[in-house]
Design a protein around this motif. Sequence first.
Motif, PDB file in Angstrom:
ATOM      1  N   SER A 126      81.604  71.909 -58.189  1.00 15.08           N
ATOM      2  CA  SER A 126      82.031  72.922 -56.869  1.00 15.08           C
ATOM      3  C   SER A 126      83.517  72.147 -56.436  1.00 15.08           C
ATOM      4  N   GLY A 127      83.481  70.513 -57.381  1.00 15.76           N
ATOM      5  CA  GLY A 127      84.409  69.149 -56.670  1.00 15.76           C
ATOM      6  C   GLY A 127      84.956  69.114 -57.574  1.00 15.76           C
ATOM      7  N   GLY A 128      85.335  67.698 -57.606  1.00 15.11           N
ATOM      8  CA  GLY A 128      86.308  66.511 -59.194  1.00 15.11           C
ATOM      9  C   GLY A 128      85.377  66.951 -60.351  1.00 15.11           C
ATOM     10  N   GLY A 129      84.187  67.486 -60.366  1.00 13.65           N
ATOM     11  CA  GLY A 129      83.568  67.861 -61.884  1.00 13.65           C
ATOM     12  C   GLY A 129      83.643  65.632 -63.138  1.00 13.65           C
ATOM     13  N   THR A 130      83.593  65.017 -62.127  1.00  9.17           N
ATOM     14  CA  THR A 130      83.528  63.747 -63.245  1.00  9.17           C
ATOM     15  C   THR A 130      82.206  63.744 -63.835  1.00  9.17           C
ATOM     16  N   ASN A 131      81.141  64.451 -63.269  1.00 13.22           N
ATOM     17  CA  ASN A 131      79.567  64.481 -64.430  1.00 13.22           C
ATOM     18  C   ASN A 131      79.559  65.261 -65.325  1.00 13.22           C
ATOM     19  N   LEU A 132      80.992  66.144 -64.957  1.00 13.58           N
ATOM     20  CA  LEU A 132      80.772  67.611 -66.289  1.00 13.58           C
ATOM     21  C   LEU A 132      81.652  66.487 -67.295  1.00 13.58           C
ATOM     22  N   GLN A 133      83.101  65.567 -66.533  1.00 15.49           N
ATOM     23  CA  GLN A 133      83.470  65.306 -67.980  1.00 15.49           C
ATOM     24  C   GLN A 133      82.836  64.196 -68.879  1.00 15.49           C
ATOM     25  N   LEU A 140      73.633  71.945 -63.049  1.00 11.76           N
ATOM     26  CA  LEU A 140      74.166  71.036 -62.248  1.00 11.76           C
ATOM     27  C   LEU A 140      74.757  70.222 -61.905  1.00 11.76           C
ATOM     28  N   ALA A 141      76.211  69.673 -61.661  1.00  9.79           N
ATOM     29  CA  ALA A 141      76.611  68.955 -62.461  1.00  9.79           C
ATOM     30  C   ALA A 141      78.208  68.820 -60.685  1.00  9.79           C
ATOM     31  N   GLY A 142      77.274  68.273 -59.367  1.00  8.96           N
ATOM     32  CA  GLY A 142      78.178  68.181 -57.776  1.00  8.96           C
ATOM     33  C   GLY A 142      78.354  69.270 -57.951  1.00  8.96           C
ATOM     34  N   TYR A 143      77.502  70.254 -57.653  1.00 10.86           N
ATOM     35  CA  TYR A 143      77.165  72.251 -57.662  1.00 10.86           C
ATOM     36  C   TYR A 143      76.626  72.164 -55.972  1.00 10.86           C
ATOM     37  N   ASN A 148      69.793  68.909 -62.403  1.00  8.79           N
ATOM     38  CA  ASN A 148      70.628  68.518 -61.218  1.00  8.79           C
ATOM     39  C   ASN A 148      71.166  67.268 -61.090  1.00  8.79           C
ATOM     40  N   ILE A 149      72.222  66.785 -60.766  1.00  9.40           N
ATOM     41  CA  ILE A 149      72.083  65.345 -61.118  1.00  9.40           C
ATOM     42  C   ILE A 149      72.863  64.861 -58.747  1.00  9.40           C
ATOM     43  N   HIS A 150      71.995  64.190 -58.869  1.00  8.21           N
ATOM     44  CA  HIS A 150      71.795  63.945 -57.313  1.00  8.21           C
ATOM     45  C   HIS A 150      71.595  61.926 -56.896  1.00  8.21           C
ATOM     46  N   PRO A 151      73.009  62.506 -55.941  1.00  8.92           N
ATOM     47  CA  PRO A 151      73.345  60.626 -56.328  1.00  8.92           C
ATOM     48  C   PRO A 151      72.754  59.329 -54.973  1.00  8.92           C
ATOM     49  N   SER A 152      71.041  59.817 -55.494  1.00  4.45           N
ATOM     50  CA  SER A 152      70.213  58.814 -54.577  1.00  4.45           C
ATOM     51  C   SER A 152      69.010  58.441 -55.705  1.00  4.45           C
ATOM     52  N   VAL A 198      77.377  53.961 -58.307  1.00  3.41           N
ATOM     53  CA  VAL A 198      76.131  55.411 -58.047  1.00  3.41           C
ATOM     54  C   VAL A 198      76.624  55.804 -59.022  1.00  3.41           C
ATOM     55  N   LEU A 199      77.611  56.928 -58.596  1.00  2.00           N
ATOM     56  CA  LEU A 199      78.281  57.383 -59.544  1.00  2.00           C
ATOM     57  C   LEU A 199      78.342  57.023 -61.188  1.00  2.00           C
ATOM     58  N   LYS A 200      78.918  55.993 -61.320  1.00  2.00           N
ATOM     59  CA  LYS A 200      78.841  55.449 -62.338  1.00  2.00           C
ATOM     60  C   LYS A 200      77.171  55.179 -62.972  1.00  2.00           C
ATOM     61  N   ILE A 201      76.423  55.260 -62.686  1.00  2.00           N
ATOM     62  CA  ILE A 201      75.136  55.334 -63.267  1.00  2.00           C
ATOM     63  C   ILE A 201      74.699  56.814 -63.174  1.00  2.00           C
ATOM     64  N   GLU A 202      75.309  57.804 -62.660  1.00  2.00           N
ATOM     65  CA  GLU A 202      75.412  59.432 -63.164  1.00  2.00           C
ATOM     66  C   GLU A 202      75.792  59.348 -64.716  1.00  2.00           C
ATOM     67  N   HIS A 203      77.262  59.258 -64.419  1.00  2.00           N
ATOM     68  CA  HIS A 203      77.326  59.626 -65.550  1.00  2.00           C
ATOM     69  C   HIS A 203      76.930  59.076 -67.244  1.00  2.00           C
TER      70      HIS A 203
HETATM   71  C1  GRF Z   1      78.389  63.320 -57.443  1.00  2.00           C
HETATM   72  O1  GRF Z   1      77.682  62.087 -56.908  1.00  2.00           O
HETATM   73  C2  GRF Z   1      76.543  64.346 -57.290  1.00  2.00           C
HETATM   74  O2  GRF Z   1      75.697  63.418 -57.578  1.00  2.00           O
HETATM   75  C3  GRF Z   1      76.671  64.885 -56.606  1.00  2.00           C
HETATM   76  O3  GRF Z   1      78.322  65.594 -56.361  1.00  2.00           O
HETATM   77  C4  GRF Z   1      78.932  64.537 -56.317  1.00  2.00           C
HETATM   78  C5  GRF Z   1      80.400  64.511 -57.196  1.00  2.00           C
HETATM   79  O4  GRF Z   1      79.899  64.830 -58.213  1.00  2.00           O
HETATM   80  N1  GRF Z   1      75.208  66.325 -57.016  1.00  2.00           N
HETATM   81  P1  GRF Z   1      80.929  65.575 -59.236  1.00  2.00           P
HETATM   82  O5  GRF Z   1      82.075  64.167 -59.227  1.00  2.00           O
HETATM   83  O6  GRF Z   1      82.059  66.378 -58.568  1.00  2.00           O
HETATM   84  O7  GRF Z   1      80.619  65.801 -61.028  1.00  2.00           O
END
Ligand code: GRF
Length: 210
Positions: free
Chosen positions: A11-18, A88-91, A109-113, A177-182
């Motif tokens: 839904s957003g920047g997609g850094t987890n997708l990256q 689901l990566a920031g979806y 899904n990845i959740h930031p907590s 937290v984002l560093k851990i998510e990646h």
């Molecule tokens: C991340 O913190 C993820 O955990 C949450 O959305 C945020 C943005 O993720 N679900 P990304 O940069 O779009 O992957």
Amino acid sequence: MERLKIGVLVSGGGTNLQSILDGVLEGSLSAEVVFIGANKKDAYGLERGREHGIPTEVFERKDFVTKTERDEALLKLLKAHGVELVVLAGYLGQIPSFMIGEYPNKIINIHPSLLPCFGGKGYFGEKVHQGVYDRGMKVSGATVHFVSEETDGGPIILQETVDIDFDDGVSDIQQKVLKIEHRLLPKAIQLIAEGRIEVINGRVRIDQKG
Ligand code: GRF
């Protein structure tokens, strides 16, 4: 090893997708991203996919008469691309039960907590880290879990913590937290690709490599 076919929703920047794309490229992920879907046409995650020639599609709610029609169209494309695991990566869209039924324990899904803390309805994006800050938590972290009908309520696959210092503001917490998510999301995908994940009575057992 046969590469796991994954579809990523953003839904957003997609850094987890990256982080997933990087893992595939460097050979640390026995998977391939065969499809990227977004519920927002300006999601930069779409651009990240296009740079790698990956089929992408936008599913904005306003383009469909009902949410069900939107989700049915999304499911149809996931199947058409042979997606075996939905990530689901920031979806920020809600996954309907008929889609969960089509992908039993195959949507993550990845959740930031550290779920269940600061999870569930209303806890997304910065709101999560604001809650952590306001409560004065000494640790936070990220959780990868299977998606169930309950928001952020499915079986937990992996979690990792990070220390929170008194001087950390909300954005500092988010970055930590984002560093851990990646790291955590690709690790969970690789465990699934290696067939080392089993769900027993709502709890996840990881087969430790012999
Ligand atoms: C991340 O913190 C993820 O955990 C949450 O959305 C945020 C943005 O993720 N679900 P990304 O940069 O779009 O992957």
